[in-house]
Enzyme design. Structure first.
Site, mmCIF file in Angstrom:
data_model
loop_
_atom_site.group_PDB
_atom_site.id
_atom_site.type_symbol
_atom_site.label_atom_id
_atom_site.label_comp_id
_atom_site.label_asym_id
_atom_site.label_seq_id
_atom_site.Cartn_x
_atom_site.Cartn_y
_atom_site.Cartn_z
ATOM 1 N N TYR A 11 0.535 -1.093 0.454
ATOM 2 C CA TYR A 11 0.441 0.018 -0.169
ATOM 3 C C TYR A 11 1.270 1.301 -0.053
ATOM 4 O O TYR A 11 0.451 2.303 -0.848
ATOM 5 C CB TYR A 11 -1.415 0.548 1.182
ATOM 6 C CG TYR A 11 -1.458 1.292 1.438
ATOM 7 C CD1 TYR A 11 -1.957 1.996 0.697
ATOM 8 C CD2 TYR A 11 -1.214 1.711 2.598
ATOM 9 C CE1 TYR A 11 -2.980 2.828 0.969
ATOM 10 C CE2 TYR A 11 -2.251 2.958 3.908
ATOM 11 C CZ TYR A 11 -2.748 3.574 2.026
ATOM 12 O OH TYR A 11 -3.899 4.943 2.883
ATOM 13 N N SER A 117 8.432 3.720 12.193
ATOM 14 C CA SER A 117 6.880 4.022 12.862
ATOM 15 C C SER A 117 6.821 5.079 14.174
ATOM 16 O O SER A 117 8.005 5.248 14.751
ATOM 17 C CB SER A 117 6.743 3.014 13.346
ATOM 18 O OG SER A 117 5.902 3.019 13.901
ATOM 19 N N TYR A 141 6.632 -5.362 17.635
ATOM 20 C CA TYR A 141 7.227 -4.510 15.574
ATOM 21 C C TYR A 141 8.046 -2.858 16.022
ATOM 22 O O TYR A 141 8.254 -2.247 15.841
ATOM 23 C CB TYR A 141 6.033 -3.878 15.688
ATOM 24 C CG TYR A 141 5.728 -2.933 14.722
ATOM 25 C CD1 TYR A 141 6.274 -3.352 13.116
ATOM 26 C CD2 TYR A 141 4.916 -1.666 14.848
ATOM 27 C CE1 TYR A 141 6.093 -2.240 12.299
ATOM 28 C CE2 TYR A 141 4.446 -0.829 13.762
ATOM 29 C CZ TYR A 141 5.398 -1.333 12.462
ATOM 30 O OH TYR A 141 5.233 0.159 11.590
ATOM 31 N N LYS A 145 11.639 -1.513 15.024
ATOM 32 C CA LYS A 145 11.680 -0.502 13.634
ATOM 33 C C LYS A 145 12.467 0.595 14.844
ATOM 34 O O LYS A 145 13.532 1.018 13.653
ATOM 35 C CB LYS A 145 9.981 0.520 14.669
ATOM 36 C CG LYS A 145 9.458 -0.054 12.918
ATOM 37 C CD LYS A 145 9.954 0.033 11.517
ATOM 38 C CE LYS A 145 8.494 -0.236 10.663
ATOM 39 N NZ LYS A 145 9.305 -0.687 9.070
ATOM 40 N N ARG A 279 -9.372 -0.371 24.555
ATOM 41 C CA ARG A 279 -8.062 -1.184 24.469
ATOM 42 C C ARG A 279 -6.996 -1.045 25.333
ATOM 43 O O ARG A 279 -6.479 0.260 25.593
ATOM 44 C CB ARG A 279 -7.452 -1.035 23.272
ATOM 45 C CG ARG A 279 -8.677 -1.542 21.789
ATOM 46 C CD ARG A 279 -7.929 -1.885 20.647
ATOM 47 N NE ARG A 279 -7.599 -0.336 20.209
ATOM 48 C CZ ARG A 279 -6.980 0.060 19.208
ATOM 49 N NH1 ARG A 279 -6.801 -1.137 17.805
ATOM 50 N NH2 ARG A 279 -6.698 1.083 19.156
#
Length: 327
Positions: A11, A117, A141, A145, A279
Site C-alpha cells: 500500500y 514508525s 514491532y 523499528k 483497549r
C-alpha cells in the site's frame, strides 16, 4: 540510476514508487507479496519477487540494476500481532534489514530512506511528539523499528551510510483508484468492510480525555507521505544535510469519532458506531509535529480529512467493482 523500493508492491510502497516515477526517478521493486500485490507495481517497473532474507537475491538485484539508493519499506507491520509473533517480527524487520544493509555495502550503495514508525514512542507523556520525545516502544514491532534506526546509525558510523528514517503515524487515503490499503488491522479498511457487509463499525472506547471522548491520532494521506520519501532521496543524492529521523505528523490530529462522522458523510451510509471497551494501553492522544520534515522534506498536509476518506472509499469501491467483473 534507479532507487530500489523494498515493499514496493504494498500500500505505502506502491504510492512511493509512483511518486518517484512522477519525479523522473527510475525505480526497481523488491517484494515477497506476503501483503503486497503484484498488480500494484506499474507496468514497465522492474519487479523482483522475493524476501529480503535472501542475500543471494539481493546480490543479484544490485548486480543487475544500477541502484543509487534504497527506500526500505518492506516489513512486518502489525503491531498488535507482533506481540504473539515476536520472533517472526524480529526476523522480518531486524534480520532482513541487516541482510539488506550488508548487500548494500557489498554493492557500494550508500544511501537509504527507512520506513520507521510512531510505535517507537510507545505512549508518550506529551501533547505533541517531536523527534526528541523519549522512545519507549511497547510492542515487538515498535522495538524492531527502533532497532532498524540503530542499524542505520551504526552503519553510517562504520561505513559512511547516508540515511534518514521517517516515522509514520496513521497512513490513510489513496492516490490512485487501483491502490488501496488491504490491511486486516487498519481502521479505514475495517470500517469500509463493515459497512459493505451491512455491519456497524465500532469504536474502542469513548471515555478518553478528548473533546468527543474518542482517541485522537495523526492521520496523514499516503500520497503526501510518498512525496516526502522522494524529497529525502533527492536530499541524499545531492549530499545535502539531512536529519537522522523525521516525524511526518499533522501537528493537530483528528479523533476516531470525527473519522466515523466523516465516513458516514462521504459514503452516504448513515450509522452510529458501536462502542466497544477501550483497549488496554491506548493513550488519549498521540499527535506529532512535522516541523522538521516541513523544513527539509517538502512535508505538508495537502489533503483534508474529507479528501482522505473520499479517496480511500473510491479505491475500495473500485476494488469491489473489479472483483465483480472478475467473477
Amino acid at each position: 540510476m534507479a532507487w530500489l523500493v523494498t515493499g514496493g508492491a504494498g500500500y505505502i510502497g506502491s504510492h512511493v514508487v509512483r511518486a518517484f516515477l512522477a519525479d523522473g526517478i527510475d525505480v526497481v521493486v523488491v517484494d515477497d507479496l506476503s501483503s503486497g500485490h503484484a498488480e500494484f507495481v506499474p507496468a514497465g517497473v522492474p519487479f523482483v519477487q522475493g524476501t529480503l532474507l535472501d542475500a543471494d537475491l539481493l546480490r543479484r538485484t544490485f548486480a543487475e540494476y544500477d541502484i543509487s539508493g534504497v527506500v526500505h519499506i518492506a516489513g512486518y507491520k502489525y503491531a498488535g500481532v507482533s506481540v504473539q509473533r515476536p520472533l517472526h517480527t524480529y526476523e522480518q524487520n531486524v534480520t532482513a534489514t541487516a541482510v539488506l544493509l550488508a548487500a548494500m555495502a557489498e554493492a557500494d550503495v550508500s544511501r537509504i530512506v527507512f520506513s520507521s514508525s510512531a510505535a517507537v514512542y510507545g505512549t508518550p507523556h506529551t501533547d505533541l511528539v517531536t523527534e526528541a520525545t523519549p522512545k519507549s516502544p511497547e510492542s515487538p514491532y515498535g522495538e524492531t523499528k527502533l532497532i532498524g534506526e540503530w542499524l542505520l546509525r551504526d552503519q553510517g558510523i562504520a561505513a559512511g551510510l547516508a540515511h534518514t528514517s521517517l516515522r509514520y503515524f496513521n497512513v490513510v487515503g489513496s492516490g490512485a483508484l487501483e491502490l488501496r490499503d488491504t490491511s486486516p488491522h487498519n481502521l479505514f479498511p475495517l470500517v469500509f468492510d463493515a459497512l459493505l457487509a451491512g455491519r456497524t463499525p465500532r469504536i474502542n472506547g469513548n471515555d478518553y480525555q478528548t473533546a468527543d471522548g474518542t482517541c485522537v491520532r495523526d492521520y496523514i494521506h499516503v500520497a503526501d507521505l510518498a512525496i516526502s520519501h522522494v524529497a529525502a532521496a533527492r536530499r541524499l543524492d545531492a549530499g545535502e544535510p539531512i536529519e537522522a529521523v523525521y516525524n511526518l505528523g499533522s501537528g493537530d490530529g483528528v479523533s476516531v469519532g470525527q473519522i466515523m462522522s466523516t465516513v458516514a458523510a462521504v459514503t452516504g451510509i448513515d450509522f452510529t458506531p458501536e462502542i466497544a471497551p477501550r483497549r488496554a494501553g491506548d493513550p488519549d492522544r498521540i499527535v506529532a509535529s512535522g516541523e522538521l520534515a516541513a523544513r527539509d522534506l517538502d512535508w505538508k498536509m495537502r489533503h483534508s480529512l474529507e479528501e482522505m476518506v473520499q479517496s480511500a472509499w473510491e479505491s475500495r469501491q473500485a476494488a469491489s467493482v473489479d472483483s465483480e467483473v472478475t467473477i
